[in-house]
Design a protein around this motif. Structure first.
Motif, PDB file in Angstrom:
ATOM      1  N   THR A  40      -0.748  -2.736  12.952  1.00  0.00           N
ATOM      2  CA  THR A  40       0.407  -3.037  12.110  1.00  0.00           C
ATOM      3  C   THR A  40       1.412  -1.885  12.129  1.00  0.00           C
ATOM      4  OG1 THR A  40      -0.982  -4.409  10.667  1.00  0.00           O
ATOM      5  CG2 THR A  40       1.131  -3.686   9.782  1.00  0.00           C
ATOM      6  N   ILE A  41       0.928  -0.658  12.139  1.00  0.00           N
ATOM      7  CA  ILE A  41       1.831   0.497  12.233  1.00  0.00           C
ATOM      8  C   ILE A  41       2.630   0.435  13.526  1.00  0.00           C
ATOM      9  CG2 ILE A  41       1.934   3.006  12.382  1.00  0.00           C
ATOM     10  CD1 ILE A  41      -0.566   3.156  10.687  1.00  0.00           C
ATOM     11  N   THR A  42       1.930   0.149  14.622  1.00  0.00           N
ATOM     12  CA  THR A  42       2.623   0.037  15.904  1.00  0.00           C
ATOM     13  C   THR A  42       3.685  -1.056  15.863  1.00  0.00           C
ATOM     14  OG1 THR A  42       0.614   0.768  17.042  1.00  0.00           O
ATOM     15  CG2 THR A  42       2.298  -0.317  18.372  1.00  0.00           C
ATOM     16  N   GLY A  43       3.346  -2.182  15.229  1.00  0.00           N
ATOM     17  CA  GLY A  43       4.306  -3.265  15.122  1.00  0.00           C
ATOM     18  C   GLY A  43       5.526  -2.893  14.304  1.00  0.00           C
ATOM     19  N   GLU A  44       5.322  -2.137  13.227  1.00  0.00           N
ATOM     20  CA  GLU A  44       6.458  -1.735  12.388  1.00  0.00           C
ATOM     21  C   GLU A  44       7.340  -0.718  13.111  1.00  0.00           C
ATOM     22  OE1 GLU A  44       7.423  -3.051   9.712  1.00  0.00           O
ATOM     23  OE2 GLU A  44       5.683  -4.318   9.296  1.00  0.00           O
ATOM     24  N   ARG A  45       6.755   0.109  13.937  1.00  0.00           N
ATOM     25  CA  ARG A  45       7.551   1.083  14.687  1.00  0.00           C
ATOM     26  C   ARG A  45       8.465   0.411  15.707  1.00  0.00           C
ATOM     27  NH1 ARG A  45       2.798   5.547  15.929  1.00  0.00           N
ATOM     28  NH2 ARG A  45       2.988   6.729  13.985  1.00  0.00           N
ATOM     29  N   LYS A  54      -5.373   6.892  -5.294  1.00  0.00           N
ATOM     30  CA  LYS A  54      -4.281   7.866  -5.153  1.00  0.00           C
ATOM     31  C   LYS A  54      -3.326   7.464  -4.027  1.00  0.00           C
ATOM     32  CE  LYS A  54      -5.648  12.233  -5.401  1.00  0.00           C
ATOM     33  NZ  LYS A  54      -6.467  13.432  -5.120  1.00  0.00           N
ATOM     34  N   LYS A  55      -3.872   6.962  -2.932  1.00  0.00           N
ATOM     35  CA  LYS A  55      -3.019   6.499  -1.844  1.00  0.00           C
ATOM     36  C   LYS A  55      -2.178   5.300  -2.278  1.00  0.00           C
ATOM     37  CE  LYS A  55      -4.491   9.460   1.206  1.00  0.00           C
ATOM     38  NZ  LYS A  55      -3.604  10.539   1.677  1.00  0.00           N
ATOM     39  N   LYS A  56      -2.730   4.476  -3.120  1.00  0.00           N
ATOM     40  CA  LYS A  56      -1.979   3.309  -3.572  1.00  0.00           C
ATOM     41  C   LYS A  56      -0.773   3.723  -4.406  1.00  0.00           C
ATOM     42  CE  LYS A  56      -2.597  -1.294  -5.533  1.00  0.00           C
ATOM     43  NZ  LYS A  56      -3.537  -2.246  -6.172  1.00  0.00           N
ATOM     44  N   ILE A  57      -0.910   4.789  -5.180  1.00  0.00           N
ATOM     45  CA  ILE A  57       0.237   5.300  -5.932  1.00  0.00           C
ATOM     46  C   ILE A  57       1.316   5.768  -4.970  1.00  0.00           C
ATOM     47  CG2 ILE A  57       0.996   7.132  -7.493  1.00  0.00           C
ATOM     48  CD1 ILE A  57      -1.688   6.961  -8.879  1.00  0.00           C
ATOM     49  N   ASN A  58       0.918   6.454  -3.911  1.00  0.00           N
ATOM     50  CA  ASN A  58       1.892   6.879  -2.894  1.00  0.00           C
ATOM     51  C   ASN A  58       2.609   5.674  -2.299  1.00  0.00           C
ATOM     52  OD1 ASN A  58       0.825   9.377  -3.396  1.00  0.00           O
ATOM     53  ND2 ASN A  58      -0.265   9.549  -1.468  1.00  0.00           N
ATOM     54  N   ARG A  59       1.863   4.643  -2.037  1.00  0.00           N
ATOM     55  CA  ARG A  59       2.439   3.428  -1.461  1.00  0.00           C
ATOM     56  C   ARG A  59       3.476   2.822  -2.401  1.00  0.00           C
ATOM     57  NH1 ARG A  59       1.748  -2.121  -1.447  1.00  0.00           N
ATOM     58  NH2 ARG A  59       1.776  -3.129   0.606  1.00  0.00           N
ATOM     59  N   SER A  95       9.093   0.449   5.830  1.00  0.00           N
ATOM     60  CA  SER A  95       8.013  -0.440   6.257  1.00  0.00           C
ATOM     61  C   SER A  95       6.976   0.311   7.089  1.00  0.00           C
ATOM     62  CB  SER A  95       8.586  -1.613   7.051  1.00  0.00           C
ATOM     63  OG  SER A  95       9.258  -1.156   8.214  1.00  0.00           O
ATOM     64  N   ILE A  96       7.410   1.297   7.859  1.00  0.00           N
ATOM     65  CA  ILE A  96       6.464   2.097   8.643  1.00  0.00           C
ATOM     66  C   ILE A  96       5.589   2.939   7.719  1.00  0.00           C
ATOM     67  CG2 ILE A  96       6.261   3.881  10.415  1.00  0.00           C
ATOM     68  CD1 ILE A  96       8.923   2.959  11.528  1.00  0.00           C
ATOM     69  N   LYS A  97       6.207   3.546   6.709  1.00  0.00           N
ATOM     70  CA  LYS A  97       5.436   4.359   5.761  1.00  0.00           C
ATOM     71  C   LYS A  97       4.449   3.506   4.978  1.00  0.00           C
ATOM     72  CE  LYS A  97       8.929   7.978   5.138  1.00  0.00           C
ATOM     73  NZ  LYS A  97       9.774   8.697   4.175  1.00  0.00           N
ATOM     74  N   GLY A 137      20.811   2.491   4.102  1.00  0.00           N
ATOM     75  CA  GLY A 137      20.967   3.797   4.700  1.00  0.00           C
ATOM     76  C   GLY A 137      19.802   4.721   4.395  1.00  0.00           C
ATOM     77  N   GLY A 138      19.901   5.944   4.864  1.00  0.00           N
ATOM     78  CA  GLY A 138      18.841   6.918   4.608  1.00  0.00           C
ATOM     79  C   GLY A 138      17.547   6.533   5.311  1.00  0.00           C
ATOM     80  N   ASP A 139      16.420   6.701   4.595  1.00  0.00           N
ATOM     81  CA  ASP A 139      15.127   6.387   5.197  1.00  0.00           C
ATOM     82  C   ASP A 139      14.663   4.985   4.867  1.00  0.00           C
ATOM     83  OD1 ASP A 139      14.609   6.678   2.538  1.00  0.00           O
ATOM     84  OD2 ASP A 139      12.885   8.013   2.776  1.00  0.00           O
ATOM     85  N   ALA A 140      15.565   4.104   4.433  1.00  0.00           N
ATOM     86  CA  ALA A 140      15.179   2.732   4.099  1.00  0.00           C
ATOM     87  C   ALA A 140      14.594   2.015   5.306  1.00  0.00           C
ATOM     88  CB  ALA A 140      16.379   1.960   3.546  1.00  0.00           C
TER      89      ALA A 140
END
Length: 577
Positions: free
Chosen positions: A136-141, A387-392, A240-242, A233-236
Motif C-alpha cells: 500500500t505504501i508503494t501504491g501511495e507513492r 501510540k502509532k495510532k495517535i500519530n496517524r 496519504s503516504i504518511k 499545498g504544502g505536505d497535503a
C-alpha cells in the motif's frame, strides 16, 4: 502527404530525446521518503511515537512491589522427574525429511518456537497483512509517478464559405483544409503539490483551395505549472503516504502480537505435553507396583499366609491403575497432537519430539513490578500500536485542516513557437526566433456555505484522535494490571511448587513406613495401595505445579512483551525481510 514518413520519424526521435530529459528532471524532484515525523514540528520519543502535549496517558502513579510478596529461597530444591530418565540424544535436532518436506526429530524449545513462526498458518496469514500494508505504501507513492501522454490526429475540412465568411476572406468561395496534429507530453506532480506539464505540439496544415497552397508546420514547445497555495499545498499531497506508513507500523504491531500469542500457546502446549509424559510415567510405575503386590499376594495365599480378600484388593488396585494409565496415554496423544497443530503437522508418522532437558529445572526469578511495567510499556504491541495510532490521527487532522482552506491555485506557462515549411524549419524557428508565449494567473475557489464536507471531516478526525488517546490510556491500565497479575502469579506458582514438594516427600515417607509394616505383617495390601495412590497424586500434583510455574513465567514474558526475544526471535521490522 509530402515528406510524411520523414516527418513522423523526425518527430518521434526529437520527442523521445526531450521526454527522457524531462523524466530525469521529474524523478529528481521525487521525495526522499524520509521519516514521516520529520518536518512536522511534533516531538517524538525514543520509539518514534509523537509526544502529544497535554496527553495524560503516561501520567500514572509509580507502582511498587506488594509487601506480602516475598522472594523465594534461592537454594530451594530443583525438581526432577519422579523417575530418572535417559538424556535424550540431541544429534537428531532439526533434521529434514525430503519426502515429507518438513522438520522432524528432537527439537529444543527455541527451535520449536522458530519452527512455529515459520510453519504456523495463522502467523503466516497475519504476515500477509503486513506485506499488504507495505505494498500500500508503494501504491501511495505512485502519486509522483510521471505519465507520458501522446496523441496523433488527422483531419480534413472541405466546405463552402458563407456570405458572412466571404466578407472577411477575399476571392475565396470554399475551403479545403487538411491538418495533422501531433502532441507529446509528460505530466506529473512534485512534493509541493504542484502539477507540471511539459510537452511539444506540432501541427501540419494545408489549404488546398488556395492557389499558393503548401504545407506549413507550426510547432510549440512549452512548460505549464499549477501550484496550490492554500488547499492542497504544502505536505497535503504526501499525507496519504504518511498514513500508509503508519498503517504499516500498525500492521507490524498486529503481527508481533499474533506471533507472541501463538508462541505463548505453542509453548504452553509443550509444557502440557511434558506434564502428560511425566504423569504417564508415574502411572506406568504405579501399575508395575500394583502388579508386584498382586504377584506377592498370590504367593502368600498359596502358602496360607494371606486371605483371598487381599488378592481381590490387589486386583482391584491394579485394574484402577491400568485405567488411569490408559487415560494418561490418551492425554499424551491429545497433547502431542496439539503441539503438532502449531507447526501445521498432521502426519503422525513424522516424528516430533521436544527436548526439555534445558528447561526442566525450576529457574526461580524474582520480578520487580515497576521494572516489569516499564518493560511492558516499551515492548507490548498493543501499547505501541496505540501510540502509532495517535500519530496517524495527527496526520489526518493536519490534512483535514489543510482542506478547510479555499482553493487558490497559481498557474503559469511558458513556451516557444515556430513556423516553417518542414518540421526541421519549424524547430529551427522556435530556437532562433523570438516568438514566445507565456501566461500567469490565479484561480480562487471558495465554498459558498463555508465547506460543509471539509468541516465535517475535520471534526471526525479530531474525534478519532480523542478516541485514540482514550484507547492509549485504556491499554496502559490494562497492561499495568496484567503485569501485576503475572508477577504475583509467578511468586504464587513457585510457592505452590514448594508445598507440592513438601507434600510429596511426606507421602513418600508414609509409603515407606507402610511397606515396612507390610513386610512385618502389620499392614495389608489395601493400605499399601492407598498410600501409594496418595503418593502418586502428590507426584502428579507436583508435576502440575511445575508446569504451572513454567506457564506463569511464560505469561510474565508475554505481559512484558519479551517472550519472542527470550526465545531468540527477531522482533524488528528488518527481521521480517
Amino acid at each position: 502527404m509530402k515528406n510524411s514518413g520523414l516527418t513522423i520519424r523526425w518527430i518521434m526521435k526529437t520527442i523521445t530525446t526531450y521526454i527522457l530529459a524531462v523524466l530525469i528532471v521529474l524523478v529528481s524532484f521525487c521525495p526522499s521518503w524520509a521519516d514521516e515525523n520529520e518536518g512536522t514540528g511534533i516531538p517524538v520519543d525514543a520509539e518514534g511515537a509523537q509526544v502529544v502535549p497535554g496527553d495524560t496517558a503516561l501520567d500514572t502513579p509509580p507502582l511498587v512491589t506488594p509487601p506480602d510478596v516475598a522472594p523465594r529461597d534461592q537454594g530451594a530444591r530443583d525438581l526432577a522427574a519422579p523417575d530418572k530418565k535417559k538424556t535424550p540424544d540431541t544429534s537428531q535436532k532439526i533434521e529434514k525429511d525430503p519426502a515429507q518436506k518438513t522438520f522432524f526429530g528432537i527439537l529444543a524449545l527455541k527451535d520449536f518456537v522458530r519452527l512455529v513462526m515459520e510453519k504456523n498458518e495463522t502467523v503466516l496469514a497475519q504476515h500477509l497483512d503486513y506485506q499488504i500494508s507495505q505494498e500500500t505504501i508503494t501504491g501511495e507513492r505512485a502519486v509522483f509517478e510521471p505519465e507520458f501522454v501522446n496523441s496523433y490526429q488527422r483531419s480534413n475540412d472541405h466546405s463552402k464559405y458563407s456570405n458572412e465568411d466571404k466578407t472577411s476572406i477575399l476571392f475565396a468561395s470554399e475551403k479545403d483544409e487538411r491538418a495533422a496534429d501531433f502532441n507529446a507530453m509528460v505530466e506529473g506532480k512534485i512534493p509541493t503539490g504542484a502539477k507540471l506539464k511539459a510537452g511539444y505540439t506540432l501541427r501540419e496544415y494545408k489549404d488546398r483551395a488556395s492557389s499558393t497552397a503548401q504545407d506549413q508546420f507550426k510547432g510549440y514547445l512549452g512548460l505549464e505549472i499549477t501550484q496550490p497555495l492554500l488547499k492542497g499545498g504544502g505536505d497535503a499531497i504526501v499525507a496519504s503516504i504518511k498514513v500508509a506508513k503508519m498503517d504499516s507500523k500498525l500492521a507490524f504491531q498486529a503481527l508481533r502480537l499474533k506471533r507472541m500469542e501463538t508462541a505463548l500457546n505453542a509453548l504452553s502446549s509443550c509444557w502440557d505435553l511434558y506434564g502428560a509424559k511425566e504423569k504417564l510415567a508415574i502411572r506406568k510405575a504405579s501399575v508395575q507396583i500394583a502388579q508386584t503386590i498382586l504377584t506377592d499376594n498370590r504367593e502368600r495365599f498359596k502358602l496360607g499366609k494371606m486371605a483371598e480378600t487381599e488378592i481381590l484388593e490387589a486386583e482391584a488396585g491394579l485394574a484402577k491403575r491400568k485405567s488411569q494409565e490408559s487415560r494418561g496415554q490418551q492425554d499424551l496423544i491429545s497433547a502431542m497432537n496439539q503441539v503438532r497443530t502449531y507447526v501445521s503437522l498432521s502426519d503422525a508418522s513424522v516424528p516430533l519430539m521436544i527436548d526439555f532437558s534445558d528447561h526442566e529445572k525450576i529457574e526461580r526469578i524474582f520480578p520487580d513490578l515497576n521494572d516489569s511495567v516499564n518493560d511492558a510499556l516499551k515492548n507490548r504491541p498493543e501499547y505501541l500500536a496505540a501510540k502509532k495510532k495517535i500519530n496517524r490521527e495527527n496526520i489526518l487532522i493536519r490534512y483535514a485542516e489543510n482542506q478547510r482552506w479555499p482553493q487558490l491555485d497559481l498557474t503559469g506557462s511558458y513556451g516557444i513557437n515556430g513556423l516553417g515549411d518542414s518540421p526541421g524549419d519549424s524547430w529551427t524557428d522556435e530556437l532562433n526566433e523570438d516568438y514566445h508565449t507565456w501566461k500567469v494567473g490565479a484561480t480562487l475557489t471558495i465554498p459558498l456555505l463555508g465547506g460543509l464536507k471539509t468541516r465535517s471531516e475535520l471534526a471526525i478526525a479530531e474525534h478519532h484522535k480523542r478516541q485514540a488517546l482514550l484507547q492509549l490510556k485504556s491499554a496502559e491500565v490494562e497492561i499495568a494490571n496484567r503485569v501485576d497479575t503475572s508477577v504475583k502469579e509467578v511468586y504464587s506458582a513457585f510457592e505452590q511448587v514448594d508445598y507440592s514438594i513438601r507434600a510429596r516427600k511426606v507421602y513418600q515417607r508414609l509409603l515407606d513406613v507402610e511397606l515396612v509394616m507390610l513386610d512385618a505383617g502389620r499392614s495389608n495390601s489395601r493400605s499399601v495401595l492407598d498410600k501409594e495412590e496418595d503418593l502418586n497424586y502428590a507426584r502428579e500434583s507436583e508435576i502440575e505445579n511445575v508446569v504451572y510455574s513454567k506457564k506463569a513465567v511464560l505469561g510474565l514474558d508475554m505481559a512484558q512483551g519479551l517472550l519472542l526475544k527470550h526465545y531468540g526471535i527477531d522482533v524488528s521490522e528488518e527481521g521480517l525481510e
